[in-house]
Write an enzyme that holds these catalytic residues in place. Structure first.
Site, mmCIF file in Angstrom:
data_model
loop_
_atom_site.group_PDB
_atom_site.id
_atom_site.type_symbol
_atom_site.label_atom_id
_atom_site.label_comp_id
_atom_site.label_asym_id
_atom_site.label_seq_id
_atom_site.Cartn_x
_atom_site.Cartn_y
_atom_site.Cartn_z
ATOM 1 N N GLY A 193 0.802 -1.232 0.000
ATOM 2 C CA GLY A 193 0.000 0.000 0.000
ATOM 3 C C GLY A 193 0.825 1.267 0.000
ATOM 4 N N ASP A 216 -3.571 -11.461 -3.225
ATOM 5 C CA ASP A 216 -3.069 -10.096 -3.061
ATOM 6 C C ASP A 216 -3.201 -9.691 -1.580
ATOM 7 O OD1 ASP A 216 -3.509 -6.958 -4.919
ATOM 8 O OD2 ASP A 216 -1.753 -7.955 -4.084
ATOM 9 N N ARG A 276 -9.397 -7.885 -13.233
ATOM 10 C CA ARG A 276 -9.611 -6.551 -12.672
ATOM 11 C C ARG A 276 -10.552 -5.707 -13.529
ATOM 12 N NH1 ARG A 276 -4.582 -3.958 -11.263
ATOM 13 N NH2 ARG A 276 -5.882 -2.149 -10.775
HETATM 14 C C1 FWO Z 1 -3.811 -4.206 -6.888
HETATM 15 C C2 FWO Z 1 -0.783 -4.219 -4.612
HETATM 16 C C3 FWO Z 1 -3.611 -2.811 -7.514
HETATM 17 C C4 FWO Z 1 0.395 -2.725 -3.050
HETATM 18 O O1 FWO Z 1 -3.816 -2.672 -8.712
HETATM 19 O O2 FWO Z 1 -1.063 -4.303 -6.945
HETATM 20 O O3 FWO Z 1 -3.216 -1.925 -6.762
HETATM 21 O O4 FWO Z 1 1.549 -2.385 -3.396
HETATM 22 O O5 FWO Z 1 0.078 -3.033 -1.892
HETATM 23 N N1 FWO Z 1 -2.960 -4.304 -5.713
HETATM 24 N N2 FWO Z 1 -0.489 -1.851 -5.166
HETATM 25 C C5 FWO Z 1 -5.260 -4.416 -6.452
HETATM 26 C C6 FWO Z 1 -6.220 -4.657 -7.622
HETATM 27 C C7 FWO Z 1 -5.911 -5.952 -8.311
HETATM 28 C C8 FWO Z 1 -7.633 -4.723 -7.085
HETATM 29 C C9 FWO Z 1 -1.614 -4.287 -5.869
HETATM 30 C C10 FWO Z 1 -0.714 -2.804 -4.096
HETATM 31 ZN ZN ZN Z 2 -0.459 -6.078 -8.052
#
Ligand code: FWO
Ligand code: ZN
Length: 383
Positions: free
Chosen positions: A67, A281, A226
């Site tokens: 995040g 995830d 997605r």
């Molecule tokens: C996805 C992890 C996104 C992290 O596109 O890639 O952000 O670094 O914690 N999550 N960015 C979630 C979608 C598939 C719903 C990540 C996030």
């Molecule tokens: Zn991701």
């Protein structure tokens, strides 16, 4: 310690009917009818009203948290062990995401070791969203050859406004290094690619596969469910022999009909049940951006969603065997985890017992009971 799971209906994922499973230390020793061992050292588990399936494999978990897309306060928390047990996950692959600066590979490695010590089997990917890829040794090749826990590179972002906008040459080199590092170390050398909502979708992979000798099976693109366009493009990708990973964490981000179970149903109907994996995830952020790409909120992924989406898939008509493949045998084969993903003689004793409503009653990881009769009996260090 020796255990016998008596008279349990086995889906290995293939159906093996009712048998006894003999476990010695961390391995499955035998699967036969009526195994009898008269010794006080044998623990008997009654499987007569239960189904035995392989422990689940979650190939994409932000085990130290991730995040941050909404600023520091939106950094997500690290994984706690009992969430894995609740979701029947006995094998995890940890990764970094958007933030590969304040999250680093050394802490990813340490958390993977912690999860091993607590009782599951944990691997990691070198890298994060960005290219050039962050590594332990300065080389992806060396990471794969020298660091046992590293099984590939990921999650490397393409077709996303948060990616590093990698060039085709950069991505080719990563795939080449992952492939040769995998070959020299006997590992998959998989390239776990994060797919965003960008229009370019899977084109960079198509270009690499068309312009080099690197096979499409070197890649495991994730988040394919997605959006609708990407989900449909994934069918062409699977037709070319590619593997596809669906994210099971939903939050408010994934529309109802893009959920992993529905996406699996579409791909099974097209004959691709051997190409599909689910991953959670977990502990990653599920950020929401408006059409101007401004951050408007986020959810946190949950590792228990792998089990939830598996259960809904079966409740909606996907056979237990096909749904199980997405969370056991397929990831084990794709990630080349040769001792994982099936209930068979000589494999790791990673077994989940389910009741007739598919609720998890027991979780056994490397021959150790973590959950017994719906109760977690092995908690995380600080739980
Ligand atoms: C996805 C992890 C996104 C992290 O596109 O890639 O952000 O670094 O914690 N999550 N960015 C979630 C979608 C598939 C719903 C990540 C996030
Ligand atoms: Zn991701």
């Amino acid at each position: 310690m020796i255990k016998i799971i008596k008279n349990v209906e086995i889906f290995s994922p293939q159906p093996l009917s009712r048998k006894d499973i003999l476990i010695a230390n961390d391995k499955i020793l035998a699967i036969e009818e009526n195994i009898v061992l008269n010794s006080r050292h044998v623990q008997i588990i009654d499987g007569s009203s239960k189904i035995a399936v392989p422990g689940f494999i979650d190939s994409h978990v932000h085990i130290i948290g991730g995040g941050g897309e909404g600023g520091f306060k939106t950094r997500t928390p690290e994984l706690i062990f009992s969430d894995l047990v609740k979701g029947g996950i006995t094998t995890v692959v940890g990764c970094l995401g958007t933030d590969g600066v304040t999250r680093n590979l050394n802490s990813l490695y340490a958390k993977a070791k912690a999860l091993d010590e607590e009782g599951v089997t944990c691997y990691i990917y070198s890298g994060s969203y960005r290219v050039p890829i962050i590594t332990f040794t300065g080389s992806l090749l060396q990471d794969l050859i020298l660091i046992d826990k590293v099984i590939g590179a990921g999650e490397i972002a393409i077709s996303d406004h948060r990616s590093s906008q990698p060039t085709l040459e950069e991505l080719k080199r990563i795939a080449a290094d992952a492939r040769v590092g995998g070959i020299l170390s006997g590992k998959a050398g998989i390239v776990n690619l994060h797919l965003g909502d960008g229009d370019d979708k899977l084109n960079m992979i198509y270009e690499i596969v068309n312009k080099t000798e690197i096979p499409i099976t070197q890649f495991l693109p994730t988040h394919i469910n997605r959006n609708k366009e990407l989900l449909n493009e994934g069918l062409n990708y699977a037709r070319m022999g590619g593997f596809i990973d669906f994210t099971t964490s939903t939050g408010s981000l994934l529309e109802e009909d893009l959920q992993a179970w529905k996406s699996l149903k579409l791909y099974v109907e097209n004959g691709f049940e051997n190409h599909i994996t689910f991953s959670s995830d977990g502990q990653g952020s599920l950020p929401r951006f408006n059409e101007k790409k401004e951050f408007i909120g986020l959810d946190v992924g949950k590792v228990t969603s792998v089990y939830e989406q598996f259960k809904i898939a079966v409740e909606n008509g996907i056979t237990l065997e096909k749904a199980l493949k997405a969370v056991t045998q397929n990831p084990a084969r794709i990630l080349k985890l040769t001792n994982k993903g099936i209930i068979a003689k000589g494999k790791d004793a990673d077994i989940i017992l389910l009741d007739k409503d598919l609720k998890i009653t027991d979780v056994i990881a490397q021959g150790r009971i973590l959950m017994s009769n719906y109760e977690i009996i092995v908690k995380g260090t600080f739980e």
